[in-house]
Design an enzyme around this catalytic site. Structure first.
Site, PDB file in Angstrom:
ATOM      1  N   PHE A  24      11.579  -3.658   0.632  1.00 46.13           N
ATOM      2  CA  PHE A  24      12.760  -2.815   0.829  1.00 46.13           C
ATOM      3  C   PHE A  24      13.362  -2.959   2.225  1.00 46.13           C
ATOM      4  O   PHE A  24      14.482  -3.436   2.395  1.00 46.13           O
ATOM      5  CB  PHE A  24      12.368  -1.363   0.519  1.00 46.13           C
ATOM      6  N   THR A  47       4.609  -6.283  -4.109  1.00 45.16           N
ATOM      7  CA  THR A  47       5.572  -5.206  -4.365  1.00 45.16           C
ATOM      8  C   THR A  47       7.005  -5.686  -4.180  1.00 45.16           C
ATOM      9  O   THR A  47       7.898  -5.232  -4.872  1.00 45.16           O
ATOM     10  CB  THR A  47       5.310  -3.997  -3.440  1.00 45.16           C
ATOM     11  N   ASP A  63      -0.555 -13.805   1.874  1.00 46.19           N
ATOM     12  CA  ASP A  63      -1.077 -12.503   2.267  1.00 46.19           C
ATOM     13  C   ASP A  63      -1.094 -12.391   3.781  1.00 46.19           C
ATOM     14  O   ASP A  63      -1.517 -13.328   4.477  1.00 46.19           O
ATOM     15  CB  ASP A  63      -2.490 -12.334   1.704  1.00 46.19           C
ATOM     16  N   ALA A  85       2.972  -3.833   4.325  1.00 52.90           N
ATOM     17  CA  ALA A  85       2.054  -2.693   4.303  1.00 52.90           C
ATOM     18  C   ALA A  85       1.848  -2.215   2.877  1.00 52.90           C
ATOM     19  O   ALA A  85       2.629  -2.532   1.976  1.00 52.90           O
ATOM     20  CB  ALA A  85       2.625  -1.536   5.136  1.00 52.90           C
ATOM     21  N   TYR A 150      -3.557   6.742   4.659  1.00 57.75           N
ATOM     22  CA  TYR A 150      -2.358   6.008   5.068  1.00 57.75           C
ATOM     23  C   TYR A 150      -1.948   6.362   6.501  1.00 57.75           C
ATOM     24  O   TYR A 150      -1.662   5.483   7.323  1.00 57.75           O
ATOM     25  CB  TYR A 150      -1.207   6.296   4.099  1.00 57.75           C
ATOM     26  N   LYS A 154      -1.892   3.825   9.675  1.00 56.72           N
ATOM     27  CA  LYS A 154      -0.693   3.570  10.469  1.00 56.72           C
ATOM     28  C   LYS A 154      -0.902   3.930  11.937  1.00 56.72           C
ATOM     29  O   LYS A 154      -0.373   3.258  12.835  1.00 56.72           O
ATOM     30  CB  LYS A 154       0.497   4.341   9.879  1.00 56.72           C
ATOM     31  N   ASN A 179      11.533   9.333   6.890  1.00 64.80           N
ATOM     32  CA  ASN A 179      11.639   9.043   5.451  1.00 64.80           C
ATOM     33  C   ASN A 179      12.829   8.119   5.194  1.00 64.80           C
ATOM     34  O   ASN A 179      13.977   8.564   5.136  1.00 64.80           O
ATOM     35  CB  ASN A 179      11.746  10.341   4.656  1.00 64.80           C
ATOM     36  N   ARG A 275       1.556  17.524  -3.998  1.00 63.28           N
ATOM     37  CA  ARG A 275       0.765  16.296  -3.844  1.00 63.28           C
ATOM     38  C   ARG A 275      -0.271  16.478  -2.755  1.00 63.28           C
ATOM     39  O   ARG A 275       0.007  17.111  -1.735  1.00 63.28           O
ATOM     40  CB  ARG A 275       1.676  15.118  -3.473  1.00 63.28           C
TER      41      ARG A 275
END
Length: 310
Positions: A24, A47, A63, A85, A150, A154, A179, A275
């Site tokens: 992305f 991904t 990779d 990531a 995660y 990071k 975000n 979550r």
């Protein structure tokens, strides 16, 4: 692609490696830089997809933890943008060993290869390193208490990035993304809530909100993130970490309501279980990035959401 006012002219004629460049954020960065630079994209396509890589860039499939493709991508590189990531909090909780390997070992692999080439490294860090902040907005010197594997991964990558600057005199910058959203994003928990809400609203399905919807987030458009990366690649303020957000936040319920209005949907807002590892409130303090990177966001949330609808 970004507009003509984007400071991409500050990066021309360089050899640039982008890890995760089929994903992305990485692909948006590649599309911005490839016309004026020699851009290599390193991606294992787990991904991301090859079609995201611009024609002007060279795709090296591999990779980020494997030395041969990393060395090939970084050969004679001037700048490395490390975007590769596992970006999923929930996946890190389900599979912490694999997530750690991708996020920590992958970063160390890139830093070592960059050290061999004396290439500047801009590492994608995350707001997740702060965990549940004591106060908002969150400044870079806030307490670092990640609440998920995660976030801890990071934080480790963020610290390794700074260590390589201090210990090996390798110019590095960490960018702590809040975000991120924008065109080309797929669903998931890396701000994919916007993509999910849009898909639900355009299908007139219920918009599903985790928890009570009163948690707040700082949503930053991917083109502003690209601008921050270009600034980090040219700044004299190396060895530093910077927040990349907008400095404003909305509740998740407000986000759902805004998307429902923009799409003219009849969707109900439906509340589901919270979550695990979810942070309650998040908003970036951008004063350091403004001062040292000359970074300021240009795309407001409603304008950014309209770019997705178009």
């Amino acid at each position: 692609m970004m507009g003509a006012d984007t400071p991409a002219h500050s990066l021309t004629g360089r050899t640039i490696a982008i890890t995760g460049g089929a994903g992305f954020i990485g692909s948006r960065l590649a599309a911005t830089l490839a016309p004026d630079n020699d851009v290599r994209v390193l991606d294992d396509l787990s991904t991301g997809t090859a079609r995201n890589v611009p024609d002007e860039a060279t795709l090296i499939e591999g990779d980020v933890r494997t030395s041969t493709p990393v060395a090939k991508a970084l050969d004679s590189a001037d700048i490395v943008f490390h975007e590769a990531a596992n970006p999923s909090v929930s996946r890190s909780i389900d599979a912490p060993l694999e997530s750690h390997s991708r996020n920590v070992d992958g970063t160390l692999s890139v830093l070592e290869a960059a050290r061999a080439e004396d290439a500047r490294v801009v590492t994608a860090s995350s707001t997740a390193i702060y965990g549940t902040p004591e106060t908002v907005p969150v400044a870079e010197d806030a307490a670092l208490n990640p609440s998920s594997p995660y976030g801890l991964e990071k934080l480790t990558a963020d610290r390794y990035t700074q260590l390589y600057n201090d210990l090996y005199d390798l110019p590095t910058v960490s960018l702590r993304y809040f975000n991120v959203y924008g065109p080309g994003q797929t669903g998931g928990d890396y701000s994919g809530v916007i993509t999910i809400f849009l898909e639900q609203a355009t299908a007139d399905e219920p918009i599903t909100v985790d928890g009570d919807g009163q948690q707040t987030r700082d949503f930053v458009h991917v083109d502003d993130v690209v601008r921050a990366n270009i600034a980090a690649a040219t700044t004299e303020a190396t060895g530093e970490a910077f927040n990349v957000g907008t400095g404003t936040s909305v509740t998740i319920t407000e986000l759902a309501e805004t998307i429902r209005e923009l799409t003219d949907a009849d969707s109900e807002i439906e509340y589901v279980d919270s979550r695990p590892g979810d942070v309650r409130h998040s908003r970036a303090d951008l004063s350091k990035a403004s001062r040292l990177l000359d970074y300021s966001p240009e795309i407001g949330l409603e304008e950014g959401l309209r770019t997705l609808l178009e």
